[in-house]
Design an enzyme around this catalytic site. Structure first.
Site, PDB file in Angstrom:
ATOM      1  N   ASN A 103       1.111  -0.619  -0.073  1.00 38.24           N
ATOM      2  CA  ASN A 103       0.096  -0.165   0.064  1.00 38.24           C
ATOM      3  C   ASN A 103       0.966   1.470   0.270  1.00 38.24           C
ATOM      4  O   ASN A 103       1.885   0.986   0.399  1.00 38.24           O
ATOM      5  CB  ASN A 103      -0.719   0.044   1.124  1.00 38.24           C
ATOM      6  CG  ASN A 103      -1.508   1.279   1.070  1.00 38.24           C
ATOM      7  OD1 ASN A 103      -2.446   2.028   0.180  1.00 38.24           O
ATOM      8  ND2 ASN A 103      -1.920   1.993   2.527  1.00 38.24           N
ATOM      9  N   HIS A 105       1.179   4.962   1.587  1.00 44.18           N
ATOM     10  CA  HIS A 105       0.857   5.374   2.305  1.00 44.18           C
ATOM     11  C   HIS A 105       1.199   7.294   2.769  1.00 44.18           C
ATOM     12  O   HIS A 105       1.905   7.454   2.779  1.00 44.18           O
ATOM     13  CB  HIS A 105       0.537   5.670   4.111  1.00 44.18           C
ATOM     14  CG  HIS A 105      -0.978   5.935   4.903  1.00 44.18           C
ATOM     15  ND1 HIS A 105      -1.653   5.938   4.847  1.00 44.18           N
ATOM     16  CD2 HIS A 105      -0.377   6.658   6.202  1.00 44.18           C
ATOM     17  CE1 HIS A 105      -2.485   6.809   6.056  1.00 44.18           C
ATOM     18  NE2 HIS A 105      -1.284   7.039   6.463  1.00 44.18           N
ATOM     19  N   SER A 132       4.497   6.834   2.115  1.00 48.59           N
ATOM     20  CA  SER A 132       5.165   5.080   3.065  1.00 48.59           C
ATOM     21  C   SER A 132       4.570   4.098   1.731  1.00 48.59           C
ATOM     22  O   SER A 132       3.695   4.026   1.992  1.00 48.59           O
ATOM     23  CB  SER A 132       5.030   4.948   4.055  1.00 48.59           C
ATOM     24  OG  SER A 132       5.848   5.661   5.103  1.00 48.59           O
ATOM     25  N   ASP A 141      -2.633   0.398   7.342  1.00 50.28           N
ATOM     26  CA  ASP A 141      -1.024   1.072   7.464  1.00 50.28           C
ATOM     27  C   ASP A 141      -0.555   1.061   8.734  1.00 50.28           C
ATOM     28  O   ASP A 141       0.764   1.705   9.051  1.00 50.28           O
ATOM     29  CB  ASP A 141      -1.728   2.255   7.856  1.00 50.28           C
ATOM     30  CG  ASP A 141      -3.042   3.660   6.894  1.00 50.28           C
ATOM     31  OD1 ASP A 141      -2.833   2.258   5.771  1.00 50.28           O
ATOM     32  OD2 ASP A 141      -3.127   4.265   7.318  1.00 50.28           O
TER      33      ASP A 141
HETATM   34  C1  GRF Z   1      -2.560   8.890  -2.117  1.00 48.29           C
HETATM   35  O1  GRF Z   1      -2.588   9.827  -1.705  1.00 48.29           O
HETATM   36  C2  GRF Z   1      -2.739   7.619  -1.872  1.00 48.29           C
HETATM   37  O2  GRF Z   1      -1.278   7.733  -0.608  1.00 48.29           O
HETATM   38  C3  GRF Z   1      -3.365   7.423  -0.649  1.00 48.29           C
HETATM   39  O3  GRF Z   1      -4.719   7.762  -1.281  1.00 48.29           O
HETATM   40  C4  GRF Z   1      -4.547   8.509  -2.528  1.00 48.29           C
HETATM   41  C5  GRF Z   1      -4.819   8.161  -3.326  1.00 48.29           C
HETATM   42  O4  GRF Z   1      -4.748   9.282  -4.563  1.00 48.29           O
HETATM   43  N1  GRF Z   1      -3.828   6.207   0.076  1.00 48.29           N
HETATM   44  P1  GRF Z   1      -4.974   8.238  -5.967  1.00 48.29           P
HETATM   45  O5  GRF Z   1      -5.881   7.951  -6.473  1.00 48.29           O
HETATM   46  O6  GRF Z   1      -4.178   7.163  -6.942  1.00 48.29           O
HETATM   47  O7  GRF Z   1      -4.824   9.539  -7.081  1.00 48.29           O
END
Ligand code: GRF
Length: 185
Positions: A103, A105, A132, A141
């Site tokens: 993932n 984050h 991260s 997370d």
């Molecule tokens: C990103 O900021 C990611 O870190 C978080 O959700 C957001 C997703 O944005 N988990 P996108 O859909 O990839 O533009």
């Protein structure tokens, strides 16, 4: 070359970064969304990638994840990248993909797990923010961090300006981290 699935719920900018960076390490073979009109689905279709979209409403968590899992198997998926997938995964699904699911984050974990990370980083007076990439484990997370990128928090930052600065780094970091992971599989 490993077959990867990307799971999304929204605009899909990280999905786009993963597609654009595709080289010899991974191939995105499937994009899954639990939101049927997620913007990222159009990005996938434009890139000629198979999609599976199903609204989770009305499904028990484990039943929904079983359906997703069937699609992952049907596409011979070997690793999963969550990219803005706004759905807590069932323990069984997490266990099945253990060590093969990551993932991204938007915080410097272990700081600011969960939502509204940029507001919280500013409110806490942090000097830096970032993103991260971590292995997905049962806790939200909480899995081992594989890679991070840092940006400064500037005096006049709003959550939006900070988010934009972090997002640039997300798009650089995630493809590298995914390639590094699949090379170990
Ligand atoms: C990103 O900021 C990611 O870190 C978080 O959700 C957001 C997703 O944005 N988990 P996108 O859909 O990839 O533009």
């Amino acid at each position: 070359m490993k077959n990867v699935a990307v799971l999304i719920s929204g605009r899909g900018s990280n999905l786009k970064a993963l597609i654009d960076a595709e080289q010899d390490a991974y191939r995105i073979a499937l994009v899954v969304s639990n939101v049927e009109d997620a913007g990222g689905l159009a990005i996938a279709r434009d890139a000629g990638i198979a999609t599976f979209a199903l609204a989770h409403k009305g499904y028990a968590r484990a039943d929904f994840d079983d359906i997703v899992d069937e699609h992952l198997r049907a596409h011979a998926i070997e690793a999963v990248a969550l990219a803005g997938y706004m759905r807590i995964l069932s323990p069984g699904f997490v266990a099945r993909w253990s060590g093969r699911m990551i993932n991204i984050h938007p915080s410097l974990l272990p700081l600011h797990k969960g939502l509204h990370t940029h507001e919280r980083a500013i409110a806490a007076g942090d000097a830096e923010a970032g993103c991260s990439v971590h292995l997905v484990t049962a806790g939200l997370d909480e899995g081992p961090v594989l890679a991070q990128a840092r940006v400064p928090i500037l005096p006049n930052d709003s959550a939006d300006t900070l988010a934009a600065r972090v997002l640039v780094e997300e798009h650089r970091l995630y493809p590298r981290a995914l390639a590094d992971l699949v090379r170990t599989l």
